[in-house]
Scaffold this active site. Structure first.
Site, short mmCIF file in Angstrom:
data_model
loop_
_atom_site.label_atom_id
_atom_site.label_comp_id
_atom_site.label_asym_id
_atom_site.label_seq_id
_atom_site.Cartn_x
_atom_site.Cartn_y
_atom_site.Cartn_z
N TYR A 62 6.81 -46.29 -28.36
CA TYR A 62 6.96 -47.64 -27.81
C TYR A 62 6.87 -48.70 -28.90
O TYR A 62 5.85 -48.81 -29.60
CB TYR A 62 5.92 -47.91 -26.71
CG TYR A 62 5.97 -46.92 -25.54
CD1 TYR A 62 7.10 -46.13 -25.32
CD2 TYR A 62 4.90 -46.78 -24.68
CE1 TYR A 62 7.15 -45.23 -24.26
CE2 TYR A 62 4.96 -45.89 -23.61
CZ TYR A 62 6.08 -45.10 -23.42
OH TYR A 62 6.13 -44.22 -22.37
N HIS A 77 5.56 -35.93 -25.27
CA HIS A 77 6.35 -36.91 -24.50
C HIS A 77 7.43 -36.25 -23.65
O HIS A 77 7.68 -36.64 -22.52
CB HIS A 77 6.95 -37.92 -25.47
CG HIS A 77 7.16 -39.28 -24.88
ND1 HIS A 77 7.03 -40.43 -25.59
CD2 HIS A 77 7.49 -39.68 -23.64
CE1 HIS A 77 7.27 -41.48 -24.82
NE2 HIS A 77 7.56 -41.04 -23.62
N1 LIG Z 1 6.43 -40.44 -20.18
C1 LIG Z 1 7.59 -41.05 -20.10
O1 LIG Z 1 8.65 -40.50 -20.44
C2 LIG Z 1 7.63 -42.46 -19.56
C3 LIG Z 1 8.87 -43.02 -19.18
C4 LIG Z 1 8.85 -44.31 -18.65
C5 LIG Z 1 7.66 -45.00 -18.53
N2 LIG Z 1 6.47 -44.45 -18.96
C6 LIG Z 1 5.18 -45.17 -18.87
O2 LIG Z 1 5.07 -45.73 -17.56
C7 LIG Z 1 4.94 -47.14 -17.65
C8 LIG Z 1 5.58 -47.82 -16.45
O3 LIG Z 1 6.95 -47.53 -16.35
P1 LIG Z 1 8.11 -48.59 -16.76
O4 LIG Z 1 7.59 -49.56 -17.72
O5 LIG Z 1 9.27 -47.74 -17.13
O6 LIG Z 1 8.51 -49.26 -15.39
P2 LIG Z 1 7.74 -49.95 -14.15
O7 LIG Z 1 6.30 -49.99 -14.36
O8 LIG Z 1 8.30 -49.28 -12.94
O9 LIG Z 1 8.37 -51.41 -14.18
C9 LIG Z 1 8.10 -52.33 -15.19
C10 LIG Z 1 8.92 -53.59 -14.89
O10 LIG Z 1 8.46 -54.14 -13.65
C11 LIG Z 1 8.06 -55.49 -13.86
N3 LIG Z 1 6.88 -55.75 -13.01
C12 LIG Z 1 5.62 -55.29 -13.16
N4 LIG Z 1 4.83 -55.73 -12.17
C13 LIG Z 1 5.62 -56.50 -11.37
C14 LIG Z 1 5.37 -57.24 -10.21
N5 LIG Z 1 4.17 -57.28 -9.63
N6 LIG Z 1 6.41 -57.93 -9.65
C15 LIG Z 1 7.64 -57.90 -10.21
N7 LIG Z 1 7.94 -57.20 -11.32
C16 LIG Z 1 6.92 -56.51 -11.90
C17 LIG Z 1 7.72 -55.62 -15.32
O11 LIG Z 1 7.93 -56.94 -15.71
P3 LIG Z 1 6.95 -57.68 -16.80
O12 LIG Z 1 6.86 -56.76 -17.95
O13 LIG Z 1 7.68 -58.95 -17.06
O14 LIG Z 1 5.63 -57.91 -16.13
C18 LIG Z 1 8.74 -54.67 -15.94
O15 LIG Z 1 9.98 -55.31 -16.08
C19 LIG Z 1 5.62 -47.47 -18.98
O16 LIG Z 1 5.33 -48.77 -19.43
C20 LIG Z 1 5.10 -46.36 -19.83
O17 LIG Z 1 3.76 -46.62 -20.22
C21 LIG Z 1 6.45 -43.16 -19.44
#
Ligand SMILES: NC(=O)c1ccc[n+]([C@@H]2O[C@H](COP(=O)([O-])OP(=O)(O)OC[C@H]3O[C@@H](n4cnc5c(N)ncnc54)[C@H](OP(=O)(O)O)[C@@H]3O)[C@@H](O)[C@H]2O)c1
Length: 282
Positions: free
Chosen positions: A58, A116
């Site tokens: 990241y 990962h």
């Molecule tokens: N192991 C893997 O392969 C893998 C893959 C993907 C993700 N991950 C992990 O999982 C975490 C979460 O997944 P993700 O980041 O892909 O997606 P997510 O958590 O589903 O969505 C994040 C998005 O939603 C927005 N958001 C957050 N809270 C909100 C709310 N209350 N209202 C409206 N919008 C909101 C955020 O905006 P803002 O940022 O502007 O608040 C961001 O644009 C990642 O950050 C990472 O740590 C792991």
């Protein structure tokens, strides 16, 4: 709910970690956003969301530095998850990657260190590195990410593989595939799932059915989407939020109880899988 009363999930070791945590993907990619990202994580910690998920990938390591800044002065209250990239996941490569992550995180240990996703290096190699890192105290637990049932079966056949503490996978309303086979497989072995992208990266937040349920609860669609995953008490959930408003909103999803009517409407809009299907990833 007070921070001390927030729900927790038990790892196979018996240790409890907060059910709702903080994701960090895309943090550290834009220097101008850094202060707001650190502040969002700090607020999450203040609210009791002390499980933080990051990865060497990241922001090319910058997200780990942001985590370091956020946890400064309260490292012991936090449970930090980080991940090694598959291309680094040979024995020596994993150990070196972990050392770099520890430096960026400014800590002496990573609580949970994940592979990962699967790559070329043999799993035995990565496992040997995890074992060495655990023995030296550099990591406390190891786990995997994006592992489907066949990967888990292979892992569990290897010496030490069954000590895996978690499998972090994609799971949210429109991505329910794991319910058919991976989730029951992990449940039978008490390996908790850590659900990533629980908001489908924001793409589902204008859905009509989600909106109708949210209106009934005087809540937001993001809260409904999170409450839907959080209703499964053995699953950790790590939404990423880079603004204070989103962090507060997500924390409040823990107070929300979906009714039978809500769950029925959501199941019609986002049906469960009809049978096993390959694990999806982002
Ligand atoms: N192991 C893997 O392969 C893998 C893959 C993907 C993700 N991950 C992990 O999982 C975490 C979460 O997944 P993700 O980041 O892909 O997606 P997510 O958590 O589903 O969505 C994040 C998005 O939603 C927005 N958001 C957050 N809270 C909100 C709310 N209350 N209202 C409206 N919008 C909101 C955020 O905006 P803002 O940022 O502007 O608040 C961001 O644009 C990642 O950050 C990472 O740590 C792991």
């Amino acid at each position: 709910m007070q921070a001390s009363d927030l729900p927790t999930v038990k790892l196979p070791s018996g240790e409890s970690v907060p059910q709702l945590g903080l994701g960090t993907w895309h943090m550290g990619e834009n220097g101008r956003k850094r202060a707001e990202e650190v502040a969002a994580l700090k607020l999450g910690l203040d609210l009791g969301l002390t499980l933080i998920d990051t990865a060497e990938m990241y922001g090319n390591g910058n997200a780990e530095e942001i985590v370091a800044e956020a946890v400064r002065g309260r490292r012991d209250q936090c449970f930090i998850v980080s991940k090694v990239l598959p291309e680094n996941a040979t024995k020596a490569g994993t150990i070196a990657a972990c050392e770099r992550s520890l430096k960026r995180l400014n800590t002496d240990r990573i609580d949970l260190y994940l592979l990962h996703w699967r790559g070329r290096p043999k799993l035995e190699e990565t496992l040997a590195a995890f074992e060495a890192l655990a023995a030296s105290g550099a990591i406390r637990f190891f786990g995997v990410s994006n592992f489907d049932v066949d990967d888990m079966e292979e892992l569990f056949k290897l010496p030490g593989g069954a000590s895996c503490a978690s499998n972090q996978v994609l799971y949210n309303l429109p991505r329910r595939g794991i319910e058919a086979s991976l989730l029951p497989w992990c449940r039978e072995r008490a390996i908790p799932i850590m659900a990533y992208s629980p908001l489908e990266q924001g793409r589902i937040l204008r859905n009509r059915v989600l909106t109708e349920v949210a209106i009934r609860h005087r809540a937001t669609t993001a809260q409904v989407a999170l409450a839907w995953v959080l209703r499964q008490p053995d699953m950790m959930v790590i939404p990423k939020a880079a603004t204070a408003a989103h962090v507060r909103e997500n924390r409040a999803a823990l107070d929300m109880k979906l009714t039978g009517q809500d769950l029925g409407e959501l199941a019609r809009a986002f049906p469960p899988p009809k049978g096993p299907r390959p694990l999806e990833l982002l």
